[in-house]
Each structure stands twice: as C-alpha cells, then as structure tokens.
Scaffold this motif. Sequence first.
Motif, PDB file in Angstrom:
ATOM      1  N   GLU A  57      -2.336  48.293  90.837  1.00 15.53           N
ATOM      2  CA  GLU A  57      -2.547  47.030  90.136  1.00 15.53           C
ATOM      3  C   GLU A  57      -1.520  46.801  89.025  1.00 15.53           C
ATOM      4  N   ARG A  58      -1.253  47.848  88.254  1.00 13.86           N
ATOM      5  CA  ARG A  58      -0.401  47.681  87.066  1.00 13.86           C
ATOM      6  C   ARG A  58       0.944  48.379  87.175  1.00 13.86           C
ATOM      7  N   GLY A  59       1.130  49.205  88.200  1.00 21.61           N
ATOM      8  CA  GLY A  59       2.357  49.970  88.313  1.00 21.61           C
ATOM      9  C   GLY A  59       2.282  51.265  87.524  1.00 21.61           C
ATOM     10  N   ILE A  60       3.335  52.054  87.624  1.00 22.74           N
ATOM     11  CA  ILE A  60       3.397  53.352  86.970  1.00 22.74           C
ATOM     12  C   ILE A  60       4.554  53.328  85.977  1.00 22.74           C
ATOM     13  N   PRO A  61       4.297  53.594  84.700  1.00 24.46           N
ATOM     14  CA  PRO A  61       5.390  53.573  83.720  1.00 24.46           C
ATOM     15  C   PRO A  61       6.310  54.782  83.875  1.00 24.46           C
ATOM     16  N   LEU A  62       7.595  54.538  83.709  1.00 23.37           N
ATOM     17  CA  LEU A  62       8.596  55.609  83.797  1.00 23.37           C
ATOM     18  C   LEU A  62       9.823  55.156  83.026  1.00 23.37           C
ATOM     19  N   THR A  63      10.380  56.026  82.217  1.00 24.30           N
ATOM     20  CA  THR A  63      11.490  55.627  81.363  1.00 24.30           C
ATOM     21  C   THR A  63      12.696  55.154  82.175  1.00 24.30           C
ATOM     22  N   ALA A  64      13.322  54.080  81.703  1.00 22.58           N
ATOM     23  CA  ALA A  64      14.493  53.533  82.385  1.00 22.58           C
ATOM     24  C   ALA A  64      15.664  54.491  82.361  1.00 22.58           C
ATOM     25  N   SER A  65      15.663  55.423  81.412  1.00 20.16           N
ATOM     26  CA  SER A  65      16.781  56.366  81.311  1.00 20.16           C
ATOM     27  C   SER A  65      16.852  57.311  82.503  1.00 20.16           C
ATOM     28  N   ILE A  66      15.832  57.289  83.370  1.00 19.29           N
ATOM     29  CA  ILE A  66      15.879  58.103  84.591  1.00 19.29           C
ATOM     30  C   ILE A  66      17.075  57.693  85.447  1.00 19.29           C
ATOM     31  N   PHE A  67      17.529  56.440  85.305  1.00 18.13           N
ATOM     32  CA  PHE A  67      18.691  55.957  86.042  1.00 18.13           C
ATOM     33  C   PHE A  67      20.005  56.316  85.354  1.00 18.13           C
ATOM     34  N   ALA A  68      19.917  56.913  84.171  1.00 14.79           N
ATOM     35  CA  ALA A  68      21.122  57.246  83.421  1.00 14.79           C
ATOM     36  C   ALA A  68      21.430  58.734  83.461  1.00 14.79           C
ATOM     37  N   LEU A  69      20.820  59.461  84.390  1.00 17.37           N
ATOM     38  CA  LEU A  69      21.030  60.903  84.477  1.00 17.37           C
ATOM     39  C   LEU A  69      22.128  61.230  85.479  1.00 17.37           C
ATOM     40  N   ASP A  70      22.892  62.290  85.195  1.00 24.06           N
ATOM     41  CA  ASP A  70      23.886  62.755  86.153  1.00 24.06           C
ATOM     42  C   ASP A  70      23.247  63.795  87.072  1.00 24.06           C
ATOM     43  N   TYR A  71      24.060  64.410  87.936  1.00 21.47           N
ATOM     44  CA  TYR A  71      23.512  65.376  88.893  1.00 21.47           C
ATOM     45  C   TYR A  71      22.879  66.577  88.204  1.00 21.47           C
ATOM     46  N   GLY A  72      23.321  66.881  87.002  1.00 23.56           N
ATOM     47  CA  GLY A  72      22.753  68.009  86.272  1.00 23.56           C
ATOM     48  C   GLY A  72      21.525  67.659  85.456  1.00 23.56           C
ATOM     49  N   GLY A  73      21.129  66.389  85.468  1.00 22.66           N
ATOM     50  CA  GLY A  73      19.958  65.970  84.724  1.00 22.66           C
ATOM     51  C   GLY A  73      20.241  65.607  83.276  1.00 22.66           C
ATOM     52  N   ASP A  74      21.533  65.503  82.927  1.00 22.57           N
ATOM     53  CA  ASP A  74      21.903  65.130  81.564  1.00 22.57           C
ATOM     54  C   ASP A  74      22.104  63.620  81.467  1.00 22.57           C
ATOM     55  N   ALA A  75      21.700  63.050  80.335  1.00 25.34           N
ATOM     56  CA  ALA A  75      21.848  61.608  80.127  1.00 25.34           C
ATOM     57  C   ALA A  75      23.314  61.241  79.956  1.00 25.34           C
ATOM     58  N   VAL A  76      23.739  60.187  80.631  1.00 25.44           N
ATOM     59  CA  VAL A  76      25.117  59.694  80.545  1.00 25.44           C
ATOM     60  C   VAL A  76      25.142  58.542  79.558  1.00 25.44           C
ATOM     61  N   GLU A  77      26.013  58.644  78.572  1.00 21.53           N
ATOM     62  CA  GLU A  77      26.094  57.594  77.557  1.00 21.53           C
ATOM     63  C   GLU A  77      26.782  56.344  78.114  1.00 21.53           C
ATOM     64  N   GLY A  78      26.407  55.204  77.559  1.00 21.78           N
ATOM     65  CA  GLY A  78      27.077  53.955  77.898  1.00 21.78           C
ATOM     66  C   GLY A  78      26.558  53.257  79.135  1.00 21.78           C
ATOM     67  N   GLU A  84      20.352  52.015  74.237  1.00 15.97           N
ATOM     68  CA  GLU A  84      20.697  50.591  74.142  1.00 15.97           C
ATOM     69  C   GLU A  84      19.484  49.693  74.365  1.00 15.97           C
ATOM     70  N   ILE A  85      18.511  50.159  75.130  1.00 19.91           N
ATOM     71  CA  ILE A  85      17.298  49.369  75.359  1.00 19.91           C
ATOM     72  C   ILE A  85      16.081  50.085  74.780  1.00 19.91           C
ATOM     73  N   LEU A  86      16.368  50.971  73.802  1.00 19.65           N
ATOM     74  CA  LEU A  86      15.314  51.680  73.072  1.00 19.65           C
ATOM     75  C   LEU A  86      14.429  52.515  74.002  1.00 19.65           C
ATOM     76  N   PHE A  87      15.052  53.059  75.045  1.00 23.07           N
ATOM     77  CA  PHE A  87      14.351  53.943  75.988  1.00 23.07           C
ATOM     78  C   PHE A  87      13.075  53.294  76.533  1.00 23.07           C
ATOM     79  N   ARG A  88      13.165  52.020  76.819  1.00 19.94           N
ATOM     80  CA  ARG A  88      11.996  51.309  77.343  1.00 19.94           C
ATOM     81  C   ARG A  88      11.588  51.872  78.703  1.00 19.94           C
ATOM     82  N   ASP A  89      10.334  51.605  79.048  1.00 19.57           N
ATOM     83  CA  ASP A  89       9.810  52.025  80.343  1.00 19.57           C
ATOM     84  C   ASP A  89      10.119  51.000  81.420  1.00 19.57           C
ATOM     85  N   LEU A  90      10.352  51.505  82.599  1.00 17.85           N
ATOM     86  CA  LEU A  90      10.330  50.710  83.811  1.00 17.85           C
ATOM     87  C   LEU A  90       8.886  50.645  84.295  1.00 17.85           C
ATOM     88  N   VAL A  91       8.636  49.805  85.268  1.00 13.70           N
ATOM     89  CA  VAL A  91       7.360  49.818  85.980  1.00 13.70           C
ATOM     90  C   VAL A  91       7.667  50.136  87.436  1.00 13.70           C
TER      91      VAL A  91
END
Length: 199
Positions: A57-78, A84-91
């Motif tokens: 009904e409402r979806g599952i929250p998950l941080t948008a930064s999951i799309f900013a990870l490299d193969y090693g699981g580290d966050a990629v800047e920029g 930049e979006i205050l680590f908002r959640d995706l749905v």
Amino acid sequence: VRVPPMPGASDFERDSSARPDAEPASSPRSLGAYFPDLNGIPRGKEVASGAIEDALERGIPLTASIFALDYGGDAVEGTGLGPEILFRDLVVRPDSAGARPCPWTSGAIAAADVELDGELARFAPRTILRRVVADYRGLGLEPVVGVELEFHVLRADDGGFRPYDDVPGALYMPPGRAFDPHGLVERLHDWSEEMGLGV
C-alpha cells in the motif's frame, strides 16, 4: 507453485521450515522487493508476512544513496543522491503481479519500481527500461530480450573451493547426470519452472 497477485498478508503464510530440497508450500512467509542499482547489483528489502499489506500500500522506504554506491559498497561523491538531497528515502514499490516463489527460501521475490518525491526515479534502471520500451513501441516495434545466465559453480573443499564437476580443464559443465552427481542443474531447472521463467 503459483504466487497470486498479493492482496494481503494472509496469502503469504507458509511453513517456515523450507529448505532448498524441500517441497515448496503454496504461500511464502515473506516478500523480497528487488531492483538493480546503476552497477547492475541487486538491491532491495525483504518484509515479513505481517508487513506485506503495508509494503504494497505505502511502499518500502530505502535511502536514495543506495544508488550512489560503487562495487565496494562505498558512497561515490557528486552523484546528487547523497548529502545533496539530505539522504532522503526512496519508496520501493513491489510489482505484485510479477511476484514469484523463491524455492530455496521460505519467501517470494518481486521486481520493484523506485520512486523519489512521488514519481518514478528517472535514474532507476527499471524506469529507464520503461522509457526505452515505450520509445520502441512508439515506432511500432516490440523489443524482445533473451537473457543468458553464466556463473561458476564451486564446491567447498577442505577450507577452499574446487570445481563442482571435477572435469579437468572444463570451462562449461557438460550436460547429464554423469557430470552432475548432486543434481544441481536438474534442481535449477525445477526451480526455474516453479518460478515461471519458462526455461
């Protein structure tokens, strides 16, 4: 086992004693909602049967930064998907119509759409695929995709690993029980049929 479109948690009760070699029951106890990130790595969340109705009904929250990870699981800047979006959640919204039993667990799995700020996330591969398919259909064409899965099968051996089939120099596993003493390929085929993959 056919997993129906998911109207509620009551459709997802199943014996929790499921094993890879167990006969699957008719209704799984959990639902995993998955999508590929920008590197093609599966991401998502799994919810228990009691949370399925809410997830649908409402979806599952998950941080948008999951799309900013490299193969090693580290966050990629920029990337524009972290601070930049205050680590908002995706749905994350499971595609209930496409849910399939996951025979080697006690649950079901489903592809998921990803939304940001109430709209399909334009950077999500599933959203991009929708746009590409729509462009083809606009030209009167229907895209067809054939997927070929390749992987290495290894066996644990005295603290290490060795090839599953023990065929010296073999790159691909030959067909037939003679080269598959544990019935792995047969089991994979049965699971694929159970999931409705049509192999």
